[in-house]
Design a protein around this motif. Sequence first.
Motif, short mmCIF file in Angstrom:
data_model
loop_
_atom_site.label_atom_id
_atom_site.label_comp_id
_atom_site.label_asym_id
_atom_site.label_seq_id
_atom_site.Cartn_x
_atom_site.Cartn_y
_atom_site.Cartn_z
N ASP A 51 85.86 -42.57 11.42
CA ASP A 51 85.66 -41.58 10.37
C ASP A 51 86.72 -40.50 10.39
O ASP A 51 87.55 -40.46 11.28
N GLY A 52 86.65 -39.64 9.40
CA GLY A 52 87.40 -38.40 9.46
C GLY A 52 88.84 -38.54 9.06
O GLY A 52 89.62 -37.60 9.21
N GLN A 53 89.23 -39.68 8.51
CA GLN A 53 90.59 -39.81 8.02
C GLN A 53 90.70 -39.14 6.66
O GLN A 53 89.72 -39.00 5.93
N THR A 54 91.91 -38.75 6.32
CA THR A 54 92.13 -38.15 5.01
C THR A 54 92.39 -39.25 3.98
O THR A 54 92.79 -40.36 4.33
N PRO A 55 92.16 -38.93 2.71
CA PRO A 55 92.44 -39.90 1.65
C PRO A 55 93.86 -40.43 1.71
O PRO A 55 94.10 -41.63 1.52
N LEU A 56 94.80 -39.56 1.99
CA LEU A 56 96.20 -39.99 2.03
C LEU A 56 96.46 -40.97 3.16
O LEU A 56 97.21 -41.94 3.00
N ASN A 87 88.83 -30.65 5.03
CA ASN A 87 89.49 -30.88 6.31
C ASN A 87 89.63 -29.56 7.04
O ASN A 87 90.32 -28.66 6.56
N PRO A 88 88.96 -29.44 8.19
CA PRO A 88 89.01 -28.16 8.91
C PRO A 88 90.42 -27.79 9.36
O PRO A 88 90.71 -26.62 9.58
N ASP A 89 91.28 -28.76 9.47
CA ASP A 89 92.64 -28.51 9.94
C ASP A 89 93.64 -28.23 8.83
O ASP A 89 94.78 -27.88 9.09
N ASP A 90 93.21 -28.42 7.57
CA ASP A 90 94.16 -28.30 6.47
C ASP A 90 93.41 -28.04 5.16
O ASP A 90 92.70 -28.91 4.67
N GLY A 91 93.59 -26.87 4.64
CA GLY A 91 92.85 -26.45 3.47
C GLY A 91 93.13 -27.24 2.21
O GLY A 91 92.35 -27.22 1.27
N ARG A 92 94.25 -27.95 2.18
CA ARG A 92 94.56 -28.76 1.00
C ARG A 92 93.83 -30.09 1.03
O ARG A 92 93.72 -30.79 0.03
N SER A 93 93.38 -30.44 2.20
CA SER A 93 93.00 -31.82 2.46
C SER A 93 91.49 -31.99 2.62
O SER A 93 90.73 -31.03 2.69
N LYS A 94 91.09 -33.24 2.67
CA LYS A 94 89.69 -33.58 2.90
C LYS A 94 89.60 -34.65 3.99
O LYS A 94 90.61 -35.26 4.34
N VAL A 95 88.41 -34.83 4.50
CA VAL A 95 88.19 -35.96 5.40
C VAL A 95 87.08 -36.83 4.83
O VAL A 95 86.16 -36.33 4.18
N VAL A 96 87.19 -38.11 5.05
CA VAL A 96 86.25 -39.08 4.51
C VAL A 96 85.32 -39.53 5.62
O VAL A 96 85.78 -39.97 6.68
N ILE A 97 84.02 -39.42 5.37
CA ILE A 97 83.02 -39.78 6.37
C ILE A 97 82.15 -40.91 5.84
O ILE A 97 81.68 -40.84 4.71
N LEU A 98 81.95 -41.92 6.66
CA LEU A 98 81.03 -43.00 6.31
C LEU A 98 79.60 -42.49 6.41
O LEU A 98 79.23 -41.86 7.40
N THR A 99 78.80 -42.76 5.42
CA THR A 99 77.37 -42.48 5.54
C THR A 99 76.70 -43.65 6.27
O THR A 99 77.30 -44.71 6.46
#
Lengths: 149, 149
Positions: A51-56, A87-99
Amino acid sequence: MDKEQTPLYFQFFTEVGILNQLSRVGFEAHLPMGITLAHFSVLNHLARLGDGQTPLQIAKAFQLPKTTMTHTLSVLEKRDLIVMRPNPDDGRSKVVILTDLGREFRDEAIVLSTPYFANFAERFPPEKLEKVLPLLAEMRGFLDKERDG
Amino acid sequence: MDKEQTPLYFQFFTEVGILNQLSRVGFEAHLPMGITLAHFSVLNHLARLGDGQTPLQIAKAFQLPKTTMTHTLSVLEKRDLIVMRPNPDDGRSKVVILTDLGREFRDEAIVLSTPYFANFAERFPPEKLEKVLPLLAEMRGFLDKERDG
DNA sequence: TGTAGATAGTGCGAAATCGAACTATAAAGA
DNA sequence: TCTTTATAGTTCGATTTCGCACTATCTACA
């Protein structure tokens, strides 16, 4: 390169394209309606590599444009198979989490598609795949570098 | 099939998919704007195997749905790269004919893309391709049969 | 011959793909 | 610090892909 050899390279990539087409259609036939290989691939990627990878990051893993990934992820999120968080490490970014649902879905897809691969494996045992896989991976790496350069 | 081996098959087809993606993008970068691999592939197919094939024959050669081929052919016809004529042997059908422009276009596309393939060929000589091509073709044949059955 | 089923191609609508332009945030350097 | 440049992601519009339903034609067979 000898001009006579160009057709060989066309043929090779044509063969790769048709193989991709056939395997995609065959595999999707074993997935629940409305789920594409692209959808499954993302779920599988997250389940395997975490988990927790960014879309990019995910887009790059599949060599797809980020706009394509935006679309794929929005579909997966609408179906509650993933969630996107800042994304806690980067305000531009997101992280993807599996439900949990996404994880279940991925596991079930693997089960459903096992007969398809088992059938294939009967004719093409693991040794045969292992013999060509390194070469394909090497080609991927080469073309990847070329693209950037 | 041993369950432990399923990931190998996923990996194999994933690799095929990424390779296809990379080679398509790389190749299209060498084509005139607005021309896709799908367009070129049809022109190349007709130039290699001869005019006068039906849309369905071409679709089957690439394992694509016939509706996809209808669309591709309509684009090619709009650009005067092919013409469609009634099939003299079958009133339901048509035959696809390369125009002079279409043939020129295909030849030029090959010239333009030669550096791309030459670069690739430097790292991956014909012998390497010839070593795996039969296996890929065999897989294609197998999946093709499976799809019908 | 006539009729039922199969086949070739198209029209349509939905979804996927993707480049260009945009916003928001980060990073680098004056 | 402040300004410039780079990066992450989205929005938008154009194109591609493709399943479903339809028409026209062919084939098989009664």
